[in-house]
Motif scaffolding. Structure first.
Motif, PDB file in Angstrom:
ATOM      1  N   LEU A 158     -56.046 -10.702  67.883  1.00  0.00           N
ATOM      2  CA  LEU A 158     -55.503 -10.427  66.565  1.00  0.00           C
ATOM      3  C   LEU A 158     -56.173 -11.366  65.574  1.00  0.00           C
ATOM      4  CD1 LEU A 158     -51.732 -10.184  67.583  1.00  0.00           C
ATOM      5  CD2 LEU A 158     -53.429  -8.328  67.453  1.00  0.00           C
ATOM      6  N   LEU A 159     -56.964 -10.812  64.666  1.00  0.00           N
ATOM      7  CA  LEU A 159     -57.809 -11.595  63.763  1.00  0.00           C
ATOM      8  C   LEU A 159     -57.261 -11.472  62.344  1.00  0.00           C
ATOM      9  CD1 LEU A 159     -61.098 -10.173  65.268  1.00  0.00           C
ATOM     10  CD2 LEU A 159     -60.216 -12.479  65.682  1.00  0.00           C
ATOM     11  N   ASP A 160     -56.631 -12.532  61.863  1.00  0.00           N
ATOM     12  CA  ASP A 160     -55.953 -12.524  60.574  1.00  0.00           C
ATOM     13  C   ASP A 160     -56.864 -13.139  59.511  1.00  0.00           C
ATOM     14  OD1 ASP A 160     -54.246 -12.547  58.452  1.00  0.00           O
ATOM     15  OD2 ASP A 160     -52.657 -13.686  59.421  1.00  0.00           O
ATOM     16  N   GLU A 161     -57.663 -12.298  58.842  1.00  0.00           N
ATOM     17  CA  GLU A 161     -58.614 -12.744  57.826  1.00  0.00           C
ATOM     18  C   GLU A 161     -59.393 -13.966  58.325  1.00  0.00           C
ATOM     19  OE1 GLU A 161     -58.486 -11.668  54.202  1.00  0.00           O
ATOM     20  OE2 GLU A 161     -56.463 -10.884  54.013  1.00  0.00           O
ATOM     21  N   PRO A 162     -60.051 -13.869  59.480  1.00  0.00           N
ATOM     22  CA  PRO A 162     -60.607 -15.063  60.123  1.00  0.00           C
ATOM     23  C   PRO A 162     -61.726 -15.738  59.346  1.00  0.00           C
ATOM     24  CG  PRO A 162     -61.423 -13.075  61.188  1.00  0.00           C
ATOM     25  CD  PRO A 162     -60.354 -12.640  60.232  1.00  0.00           C
ATOM     26  N   PHE A 163     -62.390 -15.019  58.441  1.00  0.00           N
ATOM     27  CA  PHE A 163     -63.523 -15.608  57.728  1.00  0.00           C
ATOM     28  C   PHE A 163     -63.267 -15.758  56.235  1.00  0.00           C
ATOM     29  CE2 PHE A 163     -65.669 -12.891  61.137  1.00  0.00           C
ATOM     30  CZ  PHE A 163     -65.492 -13.869  62.103  1.00  0.00           C
ATOM     31  N   GLY A 164     -62.011 -15.584  55.827  1.00  0.00           N
ATOM     32  CA  GLY A 164     -61.681 -15.626  54.406  1.00  0.00           C
ATOM     33  C   GLY A 164     -61.922 -16.969  53.753  1.00  0.00           C
ATOM     34  N   ALA A 165     -61.890 -18.054  54.526  1.00  0.00           N
ATOM     35  CA  ALA A 165     -62.046 -19.388  53.956  1.00  0.00           C
ATOM     36  C   ALA A 165     -63.497 -19.862  53.955  1.00  0.00           C
ATOM     37  CB  ALA A 165     -61.184 -20.390  54.727  1.00  0.00           C
ATOM     38  N   LEU A 166     -64.411 -19.013  54.434  1.00  0.00           N
ATOM     39  CA  LEU A 166     -65.811 -19.410  54.555  1.00  0.00           C
ATOM     40  C   LEU A 166     -66.614 -18.914  53.359  1.00  0.00           C
ATOM     41  CD1 LEU A 166     -66.328 -18.511  58.332  1.00  0.00           C
ATOM     42  CD2 LEU A 166     -65.663 -20.718  57.350  1.00  0.00           C
ATOM     43  N   ASP A 167     -67.693 -19.640  53.036  1.00  0.00           N
ATOM     44  CA  ASP A 167     -68.544 -19.169  51.946  1.00  0.00           C
ATOM     45  C   ASP A 167     -69.358 -17.962  52.411  1.00  0.00           C
ATOM     46  OD1 ASP A 167     -71.069 -19.982  53.183  1.00  0.00           O
ATOM     47  OD2 ASP A 167     -70.623 -22.021  52.570  1.00  0.00           O
ATOM     48  N   LEU A 168     -70.001 -17.283  51.485  1.00  0.00           N
ATOM     49  CA  LEU A 168     -70.618 -15.987  51.751  1.00  0.00           C
ATOM     50  C   LEU A 168     -71.627 -16.038  52.890  1.00  0.00           C
ATOM     51  CD1 LEU A 168     -71.069 -13.024  51.035  1.00  0.00           C
ATOM     52  CD2 LEU A 168     -72.746 -13.764  49.327  1.00  0.00           C
ATOM     53  N   GLN A 169     -72.532 -17.009  52.872  1.00  0.00           N
ATOM     54  CA  GLN A 169     -73.583 -17.061  53.886  1.00  0.00           C
ATOM     55  C   GLN A 169     -72.997 -17.281  55.272  1.00  0.00           C
ATOM     56  OE1 GLN A 169     -76.657 -19.918  53.080  1.00  0.00           O
ATOM     57  NE2 GLN A 169     -77.880 -19.367  54.867  1.00  0.00           N
TER      58      GLN A 169
ATOM     59  N   HIS B 173     -58.961  -8.078  53.509  1.00  0.00           N
ATOM     60  CA  HIS B 173     -59.019  -7.400  52.220  1.00  0.00           C
ATOM     61  C   HIS B 173     -60.452  -7.010  51.902  1.00  0.00           C
ATOM     62  CE1 HIS B 173     -60.105 -11.563  51.240  1.00  0.00           C
ATOM     63  NE2 HIS B 173     -60.811 -11.029  50.270  1.00  0.00           N
ATOM     64  N   ASP B 174     -61.392  -7.417  52.782  1.00  0.00           N
ATOM     65  CA  ASP B 174     -62.824  -7.200  52.563  1.00  0.00           C
ATOM     66  C   ASP B 174     -63.232  -5.871  53.211  1.00  0.00           C
ATOM     67  OD1 ASP B 174     -65.625  -7.203  52.639  1.00  0.00           O
ATOM     68  OD2 ASP B 174     -65.730  -9.379  52.807  1.00  0.00           O
ATOM     69  N   LEU B 175     -63.390  -4.847  52.397  1.00  0.00           N
ATOM     70  CA  LEU B 175     -63.710  -3.511  52.881  1.00  0.00           C
ATOM     71  C   LEU B 175     -65.047  -3.488  53.619  1.00  0.00           C
ATOM     72  CD1 LEU B 175     -63.038  -0.513  53.046  1.00  0.00           C
ATOM     73  CD2 LEU B 175     -63.995  -0.249  50.743  1.00  0.00           C
ATOM     74  N   GLU B 176     -66.038  -4.174  53.075  1.00  0.00           N
ATOM     75  CA  GLU B 176     -67.350  -4.201  53.730  1.00  0.00           C
ATOM     76  C   GLU B 176     -67.250  -4.812  55.120  1.00  0.00           C
ATOM     77  OE1 GLU B 176     -71.021  -6.981  52.927  1.00  0.00           O
ATOM     78  OE2 GLU B 176     -71.254  -5.141  51.723  1.00  0.00           O
ATOM     79  N   GLU B 177     -66.510  -5.903  55.238  1.00  0.00           N
ATOM     80  CA  GLU B 177     -66.344  -6.568  56.526  1.00  0.00           C
ATOM     81  C   GLU B 177     -65.743  -5.617  57.554  1.00  0.00           C
ATOM     82  OE1 GLU B 177     -65.168 -10.914  57.208  1.00  0.00           O
ATOM     83  OE2 GLU B 177     -63.245  -9.852  57.204  1.00  0.00           O
ATOM     84  N   ALA B 178     -64.733  -4.869  57.145  1.00  0.00           N
ATOM     85  CA  ALA B 178     -64.086  -3.927  58.055  1.00  0.00           C
ATOM     86  C   ALA B 178     -65.054  -2.838  58.500  1.00  0.00           C
ATOM     87  CB  ALA B 178     -62.867  -3.312  57.383  1.00  0.00           C
ATOM     88  N   LEU B 179     -65.791  -2.260  57.570  1.00  0.00           N
ATOM     89  CA  LEU B 179     -66.713  -1.182  57.904  1.00  0.00           C
ATOM     90  C   LEU B 179     -67.872  -1.669  58.764  1.00  0.00           C
ATOM     91  CD1 LEU B 179     -66.855   0.758  54.509  1.00  0.00           C
ATOM     92  CD2 LEU B 179     -65.885   1.574  56.670  1.00  0.00           C
ATOM     93  N   LEU B 180     -68.287  -2.915  58.571  1.00  0.00           N
ATOM     94  CA  LEU B 180     -69.389  -3.460  59.351  1.00  0.00           C
ATOM     95  C   LEU B 180     -69.038  -3.575  60.827  1.00  0.00           C
ATOM     96  CD1 LEU B 180     -70.757  -6.326  57.070  1.00  0.00           C
ATOM     97  CD2 LEU B 180     -72.024  -4.296  57.797  1.00  0.00           C
ATOM     98  N   MET B 181     -67.774  -3.876  61.133  1.00  0.00           N
ATOM     99  CA  MET B 181     -67.435  -4.231  62.505  1.00  0.00           C
ATOM    100  C   MET B 181     -66.524  -3.257  63.226  1.00  0.00           C
ATOM    101  SD  MET B 181     -67.099  -8.388  62.353  1.00  0.00           S
ATOM    102  CE  MET B 181     -65.892  -8.413  61.041  1.00  0.00           C
ATOM    103  N   ALA B 182     -65.659  -2.568  62.510  1.00  0.00           N
ATOM    104  CA  ALA B 182     -64.618  -1.792  63.180  1.00  0.00           C
ATOM    105  C   ALA B 182     -65.047  -0.353  63.439  1.00  0.00           C
ATOM    106  CB  ALA B 182     -63.334  -1.818  62.351  1.00  0.00           C
ATOM    107  N   GLN B 183     -64.607   0.157  64.570  1.00  0.00           N
ATOM    108  CA  GLN B 183     -64.833   1.559  64.902  1.00  0.00           C
ATOM    109  C   GLN B 183     -63.869   2.465  64.149  1.00  0.00           C
ATOM    110  OE1 GLN B 183     -64.070   0.568  69.041  1.00  0.00           O
ATOM    111  NE2 GLN B 183     -66.015   1.509  69.592  1.00  0.00           N
ATOM    112  N   ARG B 184     -62.722   1.908  63.788  1.00  0.00           N
ATOM    113  CA  ARG B 184     -61.708   2.675  63.066  1.00  0.00           C
ATOM    114  C   ARG B 184     -61.113   1.778  61.996  1.00  0.00           C
ATOM    115  NH1 ARG B 184     -58.328   3.356  66.911  1.00  0.00           N
ATOM    116  NH2 ARG B 184     -59.662   4.946  67.833  1.00  0.00           N
TER     117      ARG B 184
END
Length: 261
Positions: free
Chosen positions: A156-167, A192-203
Motif C-alpha cells: 500500500l503506497l500512500d503518495e510515496p514520492f510526494g515529498a521528493l523533488d522532481l528529479q 494526486h499525480d495523474l502522470e505518476e499513476a499512468l506511468l506505473m499502474a495497469q489500472r
C-alpha cells in the motif's frame, strides 16, 4: 492474492455532524497487479488506504483479503508512506530488520532477508548508515525494503514520492516500476499525480470528492520499457490530458471509461 472492496462507504461523526467521506467504493486487485487511485484533496484516497490497512473500519460495505474480512492491521499488507517513517537512531539495515525482529523470526533469517532486500533496492552498500546520512530517495528505498521484508501480499503506497523533488521523484518512479517488474509484487498506489499513476499502474481509478467516489476507470496497456520516452509519447499525453479534464470537472456525474490504451 485477491483484494476486493464492495460498496464501501465511510461516514465520520453522527447526526447533524455526520460527514460522508466515501460513497460505494468498489474495485478489485489480483496478485501481481499494480493499481492506482487518483484524486484531489477531499476525494477520500487516504481513507480508502486506511480502511484496507485495517486502521479504520467502513461504515458499510465489505473489504476482503482472499475472501476474509479485514478487521485490523496485518503483515499481509505492507505500508509505505509519504514521510519515510524511519527510526532515526537505527541504521538502514536495522530499520529493514525491525519488523522481522518483532515477528520473532530467527536472527539468521533476519540477517539474510535484510541483506537480500537492501540489495533489491540497491542499498547494500548503505546498510550501516543512519537515515540522516541518506538522501530522501534513499530513505524511501529503505522504507520500501522494510515493507517488502515483511513479505506482504500487497503493498500500500500512500503518495510515496510526494515529498521528493522532481528529479528524484522521476528516478524513484522508474525504480518502483522496475521493482514491480522484477519481483511481481502486488501494489496499490494512491496519488494526486495523474502522470505518476499512468506511468506505473495497469489500472487507474479516478476519484471525485465530497463524498469520495470512483467516477472513471482506465485500463492501460502501455510500453513501459522506457518511462522517459513514455512521458512524451503522443497517445500517453492524450490520455493524460483527457483524464486531467475529467479531474477538473468532477462536479459532473461519472463518465464512461476510456477503452484500453
Amino acid at each position: 492474492m485477491h483484494l476486493s472492496l464492495t460498496a464501501v462507504c465511510k461516514t465520520f461523526g453522527q447526526g447533524r455532524a455526520a460527514k460522508q467521506v466515501l460513497d460505494t467504493i468498489s474495485f478489485e486487485i489480483n496478485s501481481g497487479e499494480f493499481v492506482a487511485l487518483v484524486g484531489s484533496s477531499g476525494s477520500g484516497k487516504s481513507t480508502v488506504m486506511r480502511l484496507i490497512a485495517g486502521l479504520d473500519r467502513p461504515t458499510s460495505g465489505t473489504i476482503l483479503m482472499d475472501g476474509r474480512p479485514i478487521t485490523g492491521p496485518g503483515h499481509d499488507r505492507g505500508m509505505v508512506f509519504q514521510k519515510y517513517s524511519l527510526y532515526p537512531w537505527l541504521t538502514a539495515a536495522d530499520n529493514v530488520a525491525f519488523g522481522m525482529t518483532l515477528q520473532g523470526l530467527p536472527a539468521r533469517e533476519v540477517r539474510e532477508r535484510t541483506g537480500y532486500f537492501l540489495e533489491v533496492v540497491g542499498l547494500q552498500d548503505a546498510a550501516g548508515r543512519l537515515p540522516r546520512e541518506l538522501s530522501g530517495g534513499m530513505q524511501q528505498r529503505v522504507a520500501i525494503a522494510r515493507a517488502l521484508a515483511a513479505d506482504p501480499k500487497v503493498m500500500l503506497l500512500d503518495e510515496p514520492f510526494g515529498a521528493l523533488d522532481l528529479q528524484i521523484r522521476e528516478s524513484m518512479q522508474e525504480f518502483l516500476y522496475q521493482l514491480w517488474n522484477r519481483t511481481g509484487l502486488t501494489a496499490l498506489l494512491i496519488t494526486h499525480d495523474l502522470e505518476e499513476a499512468l506511468l506505473m499502474a495497469q489500472r487507474v481509478h479516478i476519484m471525485a470528492p465530497h463524498p469520495g467516489r470512483i467516477v472513471r476507470t482506465v485500463e492501460t496497456e502501455l510500453d513501459r520499457s522506457d518511462l522517459g520516452a513514455l512521458r512524451v509519447d503522443r497517445r500517453f499525453l492524450e490520455v493524460r490530458e483527457d483524464l486531467a479534464r475529467c479531474l477538473r470537472g468532477l462536479s459532473q456525474e461519472a463518465v464512461t471509461p476510456l477503452p484500453p490504451v
